[in-house]
Write an enzyme that holds these catalytic residues in place. Structure first.
Site, PDB file in Angstrom:
ATOM      1  N   ASP A  78       8.129  -1.332   9.077  1.00  0.00           N
ATOM      2  CA  ASP A  78       8.527   0.068   9.260  1.00  0.00           C
ATOM      3  C   ASP A  78       7.328   0.978   9.045  1.00  0.00           C
ATOM      4  OD1 ASP A  78       8.764  -0.795   6.480  1.00  0.00           O
ATOM      5  OD2 ASP A  78       9.517   1.220   6.064  1.00  0.00           O
ATOM      6  N   GLU A 141      10.088  -0.464   3.635  1.00  0.00           N
ATOM      7  CA  GLU A 141       9.121  -0.206   2.571  1.00  0.00           C
ATOM      8  C   GLU A 141       8.892   1.283   2.362  1.00  0.00           C
ATOM      9  OE1 GLU A 141       5.138   0.184   0.605  1.00  0.00           O
ATOM     10  OE2 GLU A 141       5.849   1.012   2.513  1.00  0.00           O
TER      11      GLU A 141
END
Length: 431
Positions: A78, A141
């Site tokens: 991400d 994250e």
């Protein structure tokens, strides 16, 4: 598949073109379809290279090769949202002046591919792993680490590992991280207010809409950090800043603070600006530090109006010798608003003389021909989820990393250096 640099750069450009910003949740895609697509691409790539793979319900995935004790290489797919005016398309992965420009080039897709290339070089040389090597690919994250929480529920946790999601030479110390929501009543003259994308990004844009009451326009115009537009009975204020990673607020220019400055004729806004304008927390009695991890930092990352309140998100990176409870208690005493503790990460510390730290450091020093020592950071990496792990690369000392910034890029000369460092480290640790 032939293992060479040309193919590694192809993997890199392909993965960078997937716009894996968190989106709307759906079945099999808890962080949105684009993040899910990036996970699918990555697992397909690992499978094509001979790894056993698993998609953990879209929260994360892993690819494993070898036998023996499990060693983790923890990366995330991400990326933070795109903001500001980019010179090149943020998901174009265009090559200019030996640099590939894209969101995620350094944080953290580039390092994943770099580490994968190093492992594949060793395997293609006919070497046999002495440990099971598992790439663990998180998908959340940047927003809350639900991916790692899900991984821990059902998947085997490596006993040892690294996260290539920070700096060289090697990170043996990561500050504690604790977010806070800050709230205060909305003044009557304020209609709306907003700014920032994430707590862990210095906001590069903020705005406020206020009622055009007598004297307010003159007060606003006295501040030169914002523009204002008169629209009948309302005034819109806008401020531009410069984005940076929330662990390095001094490298950015906070647009929310500029809006607070323009509204500082109202005491609460003057107090909020003063309280959080010092990057090391001096104005809220958080100017703390220790020898292992250095000074505390804070970043006022977002603001929005919720009902009759103004709500902010504050990202605090604190020295390892303090607890999150101590940080929140100090804030509660010193902040001019209500304080609510939220998302957090406990600090990480691995002694400098530990074998893992020494092996990684030796690999870095061999390739770079230096005598560097381990360092501490304010950033938070997946190394924290391991029983024993550290962050290792990919950013070099003095490099203009651009993480969370406009025009993020990876320099291909630095990609090559990092790949060589990972090659040397993995050869010693894993083969």
């Amino acid at each position: 598949m032939t293992i060479n640099r040309e193919n590694a750069i192809k993997w890199l450009t392909d993965i960078l073109r997937v716009p894996s910003v968190e989106g709307e949740k759906s079945v099999g895609a808890p962080f949105g379809k684009d993040v899910a697509a990036c996970l699918d691409y990555s697992l397909d790539l690992l499978k094509s290279l001979g790894f056993e793979v698993k998609n953990v319900e879209g929260y994360c995935g892993w690819g494993e090769v070898g036998k023996g004790e499990l060693f983790g290489i923890l990366c995330h797919l991400d990326v933070v949202p795109v903001s500001g005016e980019w010179t090149y398309p943020p998901f174009g992965a265009e090559l200019h002046d030996n640099k590939i420009y894209a969101r995620g080039a350094l944080d953290d897709k580039g390092p994943f591919i770099c580490a994968l290339f190093a492992v594949m070089r060793l395997l293609s040389e006919g070497r046999t792993p002495t440990r099971r090597i598992r790439f663990i690919l998180g998908c959340d994250e940047e927003s809350g680490w639900e991916c790692m929480e899900r991984y821990a529920k059902t998947e085997e946790m490596p006993v040892l590992g690294i996260s290539p999601d920070s700096d060289f030479p090697v990170i043996n110390c990561e500050k504690g991280i604790v977010y806070h929501k800050l709230r205060h009543p909305k003044p009557d003259f304020l209609i709306d207010m907003g700014g920032g994308a994430r707590a862990n990004m210095v906001p590069d844009y903020a705005y406020a809409v206020v009622k055009n009451t007598p004297g307010i326009l003159e007060n606003i115009k006295a501040n030169k950090e914002c523009s204002c537009t008169l629209n009948g009975d309302t005034i819109k204020l806008e401020a531009k800043g410069k984005s940076a990673h929330g662990s390095h607020p001094e490298e950015g220019d906070n647009a929310i603070l500029k809006i607070l400055g323009a509204l500082s004729f109202e005491k609460i806004f003057a107090d909020m600006r003063f309280a959080f304008s010092d990057n090391n927390g001096k104005n809220v009695k958080l100017n703390l530090e220790d020898n292992e991890s250095g000074k505390l930092s804070l970043n006022l990352g977002t603001v929005k109006v919720v009902g009759e309140e103004v709500v902010y998100e504050l990202d605090v990176r604190h020295p390892i010798s303090y607890t999150k409870e101590q940080i929140t208690a100090i804030l509660n005493e010193a902040a001019p608003c209500k304080v609510e503790q939220g998302f957090f990460h406990l600090p990480l510390y691995v002694p400098k003389d530990h074998t893992l730290v020494k092996t990684l450091l030796n690999a870095y020093n061999k390739v770079m021909k230096t005598e560097a020592q381990p360092i501490a950071i304010g950033g938070g990496t997946y190394a924290r989820v391991l029983p024993l792990g550290v962050a290792f690369g990919p950013c070099f000392p003095g490099s203009k990393a651009g993480i969370h910034c406009v025009d993020e890029y990876i320099d291909l000369d630095e990609f090559d250096k990092a790949a060589e460092i990972y090659y040397e480290a993995f050869k010693k640790l894993l083969f």
